[in-house]
Design a protein around this motif. Sequence first.
Motif, mmCIF file in Angstrom:
data_model
loop_
_atom_site.group_PDB
_atom_site.id
_atom_site.type_symbol
_atom_site.label_atom_id
_atom_site.label_comp_id
_atom_site.label_asym_id
_atom_site.label_seq_id
_atom_site.Cartn_x
_atom_site.Cartn_y
_atom_site.Cartn_z
ATOM 1 N N TYR A 84 -12.866 7.218 2.248
ATOM 2 C CA TYR A 84 -11.540 6.902 2.783
ATOM 3 C C TYR A 84 -10.904 5.757 2.010
ATOM 4 C CZ TYR A 84 -12.580 9.866 6.763
ATOM 5 O OH TYR A 84 -12.887 10.947 7.544
ATOM 6 N N ILE A 85 -9.594 5.847 1.861
ATOM 7 C CA ILE A 85 -8.787 4.760 1.332
ATOM 8 C C ILE A 85 -8.007 4.215 2.523
ATOM 9 C CG2 ILE A 85 -7.138 4.026 -0.426
ATOM 10 C CD1 ILE A 85 -9.598 5.400 -1.574
ATOM 11 N N CYS A 86 -8.404 3.052 3.007
ATOM 12 C CA CYS A 86 -7.872 2.496 4.252
ATOM 13 C C CYS A 86 -6.769 1.494 3.908
ATOM 14 C CB CYS A 86 -8.989 1.806 5.039
ATOM 15 S SG CYS A 86 -10.514 2.790 5.178
ATOM 16 N N VAL A 87 -5.529 1.941 4.033
ATOM 17 C CA VAL A 87 -4.394 1.175 3.525
ATOM 18 C C VAL A 87 -3.687 0.422 4.645
ATOM 19 C CG1 VAL A 87 -2.219 1.300 2.238
ATOM 20 C CG2 VAL A 87 -4.076 2.898 1.714
ATOM 21 N N ASP A 88 -3.330 -0.809 4.343
ATOM 22 C CA ASP A 88 -2.459 -1.620 5.191
ATOM 23 C C ASP A 88 -1.407 -0.706 5.842
ATOM 24 O OD1 ASP A 88 -0.470 -3.278 6.167
ATOM 25 O OD2 ASP A 88 -0.241 -4.445 4.337
ATOM 26 N N PRO A 89 -1.391 -0.582 7.169
ATOM 27 C CA PRO A 89 -0.489 0.382 7.814
ATOM 28 C C PRO A 89 0.988 0.091 7.622
ATOM 29 C CG PRO A 89 -1.599 -0.986 9.450
ATOM 30 C CD PRO A 89 -2.265 -1.264 8.148
ATOM 31 N N SER A 90 1.337 -1.122 7.175
ATOM 32 C CA SER A 90 2.751 -1.421 6.928
ATOM 33 C C SER A 90 3.214 -0.919 5.563
ATOM 34 C CB SER A 90 2.985 -2.934 7.019
ATOM 35 O OG SER A 90 2.343 -3.615 5.956
ATOM 36 N N ALA A 91 2.273 -0.444 4.729
ATOM 37 C CA ALA A 91 2.602 -0.035 3.362
ATOM 38 C C ALA A 91 2.865 1.465 3.291
ATOM 39 C CB ALA A 91 1.484 -0.431 2.410
ATOM 40 N N ALA A 92 3.864 1.924 4.031
ATOM 41 C CA ALA A 92 4.132 3.357 4.134
ATOM 42 C C ALA A 92 4.481 3.976 2.787
ATOM 43 C CB ALA A 92 5.253 3.611 5.136
ATOM 44 N N SER A 93 5.245 3.270 1.981
ATOM 45 C CA SER A 93 5.665 3.847 0.701
ATOM 46 C C SER A 93 4.476 4.008 -0.243
ATOM 47 C CB SER A 93 6.738 2.974 0.046
ATOM 48 O OG SER A 93 6.225 1.684 -0.260
ATOM 49 N N PHE A 94 3.515 3.084 -0.174
ATOM 50 C CA PHE A 94 2.335 3.194 -1.020
ATOM 51 C C PHE A 94 1.453 4.359 -0.574
ATOM 52 C CE2 PHE A 94 -2.071 1.715 -2.126
ATOM 53 C CZ PHE A 94 -1.956 1.960 -3.488
ATOM 54 N N VAL A 95 1.315 4.536 0.726
ATOM 55 C CA VAL A 95 0.561 5.680 1.246
ATOM 56 C C VAL A 95 1.185 6.977 0.753
ATOM 57 C CG1 VAL A 95 -0.029 6.962 3.352
ATOM 58 C CG2 VAL A 95 -0.347 4.488 3.262
ATOM 59 N N THR A 96 2.514 7.051 0.808
ATOM 60 C CA THR A 96 3.223 8.243 0.325
ATOM 61 C C THR A 96 2.940 8.470 -1.155
ATOM 62 O OG1 THR A 96 4.989 7.964 1.962
ATOM 63 C CG2 THR A 96 5.491 9.312 0.018
ATOM 64 N N GLN A 97 2.922 7.392 -1.941
ATOM 65 C CA GLN A 97 2.655 7.523 -3.371
ATOM 66 C C GLN A 97 1.243 8.041 -3.626
ATOM 67 O OE1 GLN A 97 4.921 6.767 -6.042
ATOM 68 N NE2 GLN A 97 3.331 7.999 -7.047
ATOM 69 N N LEU A 98 0.273 7.564 -2.868
ATOM 70 C CA LEU A 98 -1.095 8.047 -3.023
ATOM 71 C C LEU A 98 -1.189 9.538 -2.717
ATOM 72 C CD1 LEU A 98 -3.086 5.093 -1.387
ATOM 73 C CD2 LEU A 98 -2.954 5.643 -3.822
ATOM 74 N N TYR A 99 -0.496 9.970 -1.674
ATOM 75 C CA TYR A 99 -0.472 11.399 -1.351
ATOM 76 C C TYR A 99 0.137 12.192 -2.509
ATOM 77 C CZ TYR A 99 -1.756 10.791 3.580
ATOM 78 O OH TYR A 99 -2.420 10.509 4.751
ATOM 79 N N ARG A 100 1.223 11.706 -3.049
ATOM 80 C CA ARG A 100 1.890 12.386 -4.167
ATOM 81 C C ARG A 100 0.977 12.510 -5.372
ATOM 82 N NH1 ARG A 100 7.682 9.154 -3.937
ATOM 83 N NH2 ARG A 100 8.659 10.394 -2.273
ATOM 84 N N ASP A 101 0.119 11.494 -5.565
ATOM 85 C CA ASP A 101 -0.779 11.477 -6.712
ATOM 86 C C ASP A 101 -2.079 12.231 -6.454
ATOM 87 O OD1 ASP A 101 1.116 10.007 -8.030
ATOM 88 O OD2 ASP A 101 0.152 8.070 -7.665
ATOM 89 N N GLY A 102 -2.181 12.849 -5.291
ATOM 90 C CA GLY A 102 -3.356 13.676 -4.994
ATOM 91 C C GLY A 102 -4.607 12.900 -4.660
ATOM 92 N N VAL A 103 -4.451 11.638 -4.259
ATOM 93 C CA VAL A 103 -5.614 10.828 -3.885
ATOM 94 C C VAL A 103 -6.115 11.308 -2.524
ATOM 95 C CG1 VAL A 103 -6.451 8.505 -3.380
ATOM 96 C CG2 VAL A 103 -4.759 8.872 -5.200
#
Length: 240
Positions: free
Chosen positions: A131-150
């Motif tokens: 799991y990549i457990c990301v700061d929940p306030s960093a919505a745009s970064f989470v979206t970027q990780l999804y886009r990059d297939g992480v």
Amino acid sequence: MDNPSLSPAYVEALKKEYVGLWYARFVEGRWIMAEGVVYDMWDEDRMVEDEIPSIVRWVGTGVDHGQVNPFNAIVGGIGVDRRLHLVAEYRYESKLARRQKTDAEYSMALQEFHAQVPIPGTSLRGVRPEYICVDPSAASFVTQLYRDGVSGVMNADNAVLDGIRMVASLMGNDRLRVHRSVKGWREEVGSYAWDDDASERGEERPVKTEDHAMDSARYLIKSTEPLWYSTLRQPLQPAA
């Protein structure tokens, strides 16, 4: 802890779950104000390691996202010794570098970081944390990780007091080790303190400064509890 309906084994198990402030409150029934250093059970000499035992499960990476503030990521796993090990850290401080990174650049940097993490006991590098457990306030970064297939991206569990208690319990029960290279953690842990002004108002929270590694490790540990909990309740094993 004077409920006669509780079995001795259950009472002993509960006692092991709490250390310091939480032991006094939940086991001894004493109300103690949160003050001073948060992790007063931290022992640099005993808990910092130069050699990591074999990792049997790479449970995750905790990410505290920052643009102006530092970006910090810590990867951890369960060792053959049945401890949780904070193995490696990626940190970028835009103020020092005099340049901010975009979410796309951070996504690439995180993937490159994972690809370079040494695998203990081998000459190999490269890990795939569950799991990549990301700061929940960093919505745009989470979206970027999804886009990059992480894979394995999740919003981290940000229950601050529960997370702090969990980290403290691992320390107090000798179940946490930190590699010497995880410098952000080692620099922050000794000064990570409760907010005295907030305590006087009846609130409990740590001071929000120089806490980026503290947050990323807490995200990692709290969010992946179902993966490590049963293993770390078993007896310790030799690291060899």
